[in-house]
Design a protein around this motif. Structure first.
Motif, short mmCIF file in Angstrom:
data_model
loop_
_atom_site.label_atom_id
_atom_site.label_comp_id
_atom_site.label_asym_id
_atom_site.label_seq_id
_atom_site.Cartn_x
_atom_site.Cartn_y
_atom_site.Cartn_z
N MET A 45 0.82 -1.21 0.00
CA MET A 45 0.00 0.00 0.00
C MET A 45 0.86 1.27 0.00
O MET A 45 0.55 2.24 -0.69
N ALA A 46 1.94 1.26 0.78
CA ALA A 46 2.77 2.45 0.92
C ALA A 46 3.59 2.75 -0.33
O ALA A 46 4.05 3.88 -0.50
N ALA A 47 3.77 1.77 -1.20
CA ALA A 47 4.55 2.00 -2.42
C ALA A 47 3.97 3.11 -3.28
O ALA A 47 4.70 3.85 -3.93
N ASP A 48 2.64 3.23 -3.29
CA ASP A 48 1.97 4.28 -4.06
C ASP A 48 0.61 4.52 -3.42
O ASP A 48 -0.41 3.97 -3.86
N PRO A 49 0.56 5.34 -2.35
CA PRO A 49 -0.70 5.55 -1.64
C PRO A 49 -1.85 6.02 -2.52
O PRO A 49 -2.98 5.57 -2.35
N ALA A 50 -1.59 6.92 -3.46
CA ALA A 50 -2.66 7.43 -4.31
C ALA A 50 -3.26 6.31 -5.16
O ALA A 50 -4.49 6.23 -5.32
N ARG A 51 -2.42 5.44 -5.69
CA ARG A 51 -2.90 4.31 -6.49
C ARG A 51 -3.77 3.39 -5.63
O ARG A 51 -4.86 2.98 -6.05
N PHE A 52 -3.28 3.05 -4.44
CA PHE A 52 -4.06 2.20 -3.54
C PHE A 52 -5.38 2.84 -3.17
O PHE A 52 -6.44 2.21 -3.24
N LEU A 53 -5.35 4.11 -2.78
CA LEU A 53 -6.56 4.78 -2.34
C LEU A 53 -7.58 4.91 -3.45
O LEU A 53 -8.78 4.70 -3.23
N ARG A 54 -7.13 5.24 -4.64
CA ARG A 54 -8.05 5.36 -5.77
C ARG A 54 -8.77 4.02 -6.00
O ARG A 54 -9.98 3.97 -6.24
N ARG A 55 -8.02 2.94 -5.92
CA ARG A 55 -8.59 1.61 -6.18
C ARG A 55 -9.55 1.17 -5.07
O ARG A 55 -10.63 0.66 -5.36
N ILE A 56 -9.16 1.37 -3.82
CA ILE A 56 -10.02 0.87 -2.75
C ILE A 56 -11.25 1.75 -2.57
O ILE A 56 -12.36 1.26 -2.31
N LEU A 57 -11.09 3.07 -2.72
CA LEU A 57 -12.24 3.94 -2.53
C LEU A 57 -13.31 3.72 -3.60
O LEU A 57 -14.50 3.74 -3.31
N VAL A 58 -12.89 3.49 -4.82
CA VAL A 58 -13.88 3.20 -5.87
C VAL A 58 -14.35 1.75 -5.78
O VAL A 58 -15.54 1.46 -5.86
N ALA A 80 -18.71 0.75 -7.76
CA ALA A 80 -17.72 -0.24 -8.15
C ALA A 80 -18.05 -0.82 -9.52
O ALA A 80 -19.22 -0.81 -9.95
N PRO A 81 -17.03 -1.33 -10.24
CA PRO A 81 -17.26 -1.85 -11.59
C PRO A 81 -18.28 -2.97 -11.67
O PRO A 81 -18.93 -3.15 -12.69
N PHE A 82 -18.41 -3.76 -10.60
CA PHE A 82 -19.41 -4.82 -10.59
C PHE A 82 -20.70 -4.29 -10.00
O PHE A 82 -20.69 -3.40 -9.17
N ALA A 83 -21.82 -4.84 -10.42
CA ALA A 83 -23.12 -4.32 -9.97
C ALA A 83 -24.04 -5.44 -9.49
O ALA A 83 -25.25 -5.29 -9.48
N ASP A 84 -23.45 -6.58 -9.12
CA ASP A 84 -24.27 -7.72 -8.72
C ASP A 84 -24.40 -7.83 -7.21
O ASP A 84 -24.77 -8.87 -6.69
N GLY A 85 -24.10 -6.77 -6.50
CA GLY A 85 -24.24 -6.78 -5.05
C GLY A 85 -22.89 -6.66 -4.37
O GLY A 85 -21.84 -6.77 -5.00
N PRO A 86 -22.90 -6.42 -3.06
CA PRO A 86 -21.64 -6.25 -2.33
C PRO A 86 -20.86 -7.55 -2.26
O PRO A 86 -21.42 -8.64 -2.25
N ARG A 87 -19.54 -7.43 -2.23
CA ARG A 87 -18.66 -8.58 -2.16
C ARG A 87 -17.69 -8.44 -1.00
O ARG A 87 -17.22 -7.34 -0.69
N GLN A 130 -29.97 3.06 -0.12
CA GLN A 130 -30.02 2.30 -1.36
C GLN A 130 -28.88 2.69 -2.31
O GLN A 130 -28.65 3.86 -2.59
N GLY A 131 -28.15 1.68 -2.77
CA GLY A 131 -27.09 1.90 -3.75
C GLY A 131 -25.79 2.43 -3.18
O GLY A 131 -24.82 2.60 -3.92
N CYS A 132 -25.76 2.69 -1.90
CA CYS A 132 -24.55 3.24 -1.27
C CYS A 132 -23.59 2.11 -0.94
O CYS A 132 -23.99 1.04 -0.49
N GLY A 133 -22.30 2.37 -1.16
CA GLY A 133 -21.28 1.39 -0.83
C GLY A 133 -20.74 1.58 0.56
O GLY A 133 -21.43 2.04 1.47
#
Length: 340
Positions: free
Chosen positions: A162-175, A181-188, A298-301
């Motif tokens: 995670m510390a190697a590139d915080p912005a990359r990690f944060l962008r990925r986990i926050l979205v 999120a790219p998937f729409a079949d429910g929470p995972r 509804q629809g909130c992650g």
């Protein structure tokens, strides 16, 4: 957002706090992997309504101290910081609001020190007294080695990824953990596939959702990077104490949370995909007898107060205004009197 910043000493640890307003104290406790900035949409609304709003970087995060020992991040330590912070601010009590990891800390503070807590709010994570979440010895059997909380147990591995590139990690986990999120079949449940890393296992978003800007990502990344290569060691050490918390919190087994409470969660929140959460939610009023609301967004992650600030602010203000009112009558076990 107009907030002030300062440092406060609690239990030998320097905590950075962001604060605004005057009046009854409301403490806002962030989760992983965030910080005070995750409450950026709440300061103005709560302060304008007459509250003193304080959001700390909890120990190990951002501008706050990062104790070296893994054992410095147990749930009693985290609750102790909240207790000491209330006193350091010159207050006798507070309403404690927590999201993600901040929710277990808020619930546990209300469990252990109800004399200091006027009301408690948990966003995303429901209360599961006494230790607030199952230990890795259990979740490993349920989900395997790829379950994120199990993966985090090895000190130094996820930390470095995670510390190697915080912005990359944060962008990925926050979205990736959001309702966008790219998937729409429910929470995972967050799983880290074998052969990948805690970062590479999360998809790179093509764009950011409306609730998250590149500036937001930069602020989070800049705050986290203050601890350099150990940016995530303190935050991940919280997970490395989940097993120890089972014994440390055992004296409180059987206790209920006896202050007014509120719970809110999004339908796309990954927490809802975890085993046992549905049963916990159904039993909320047996855990928090004076539950004032159980809100579904509804629809909130997972990033509740960031994804849906208007709804969350309205719910918080209603809860705060009603703390001096008598509890609403209940019609049945696990009733959900408020939906959004």
């Amino acid at each position: 957002m107009n907030v002030e910043h300062e440092d406060v000493e609690v239990n030998g640890v320097r905590l950075h706090i962001a604060h605004r307003g005057s009046g009854p104290l409301v403490l806002l406790l962030h989760g992983f992997p965030e910080g005070w900035y995750s409450w950026r949409h709440q300061f103005d609304a709560l302060a304008a309504a007459g509250y003193r709003v304080v959001a700390p970087d909890q120990r190990g995060y951002g501008r706050s101290d990062r104790p070296e020992e893994v054992s410095s991040y147990t749930l009693p330590h985290l609750v102790g910081d909240v207790v000491a912070l209330i006193a350091a601010l010159g207050e006798e009590s507070a309403v404690v609001v927590g999201h993600d990891w901040g929710a277990p800390v808020a619930w546990a503070t209300a469990l252990m020190r109800p004399d200091l807590v006027r009301g408690v709010v948990g966003l995303s994570v429901p209360p599961a007294p006494p230790a607030m979440m199952p230990p890795p010895s259990v979740t490993r059997q349920i989900y395997g080695e790829g379950y994120y909380q199990v993966y985090f147990q090895e000190r130094g591995r996820a930390d470095a990824e995670m510390a190697a590139d915080p912005a990359r990690f944060l962008r990925r986990i926050l979205v990736g953990a959001s309702g966008d999120a790219p998937f729409a079949d429910g929470p995972r449940v967050w799983m880290i596939p074998e052969g990948t890393t805690a970062v590479d296992g999360l998809p790179e978003p093509e764009s950011l959702p409306a609730w998250l800007t590149e500036e937001d990502v930069r602020v989070f990344a800049r705050e986290h990077a203050l601890h350099g290569e150990h940016a995530y060691t303190g935050p991940l050490d919280w997970y490395r104490n989940i097993e120890a918390n089972q014994g440390l919190m055992s004296p409180f087994r059987g206790r209920t949370i006896d202050v007014p409470g509120l719970y809110a969660v999004g339908t796309m929140d990954l927490v809802l995909a975890m085993r046992g959460v549905a049963e916990l939610r159904a039993a909320l009023t047996s855990i928090v007898p004076d539950l004032r609301g159980d809100i579904t967004l509804q629809g909130c992650g997972h990033w509740t107060q960031q994804e849906r600030p208007a709804e969350v602010n309205a719910a918080l203000l209603d809860f705060l205004a009603g703390l001096d009112r008598a509890p609403a009558p209940r019609t049945g076990h696990g009733a959900r009197p408020q939906e959004a």
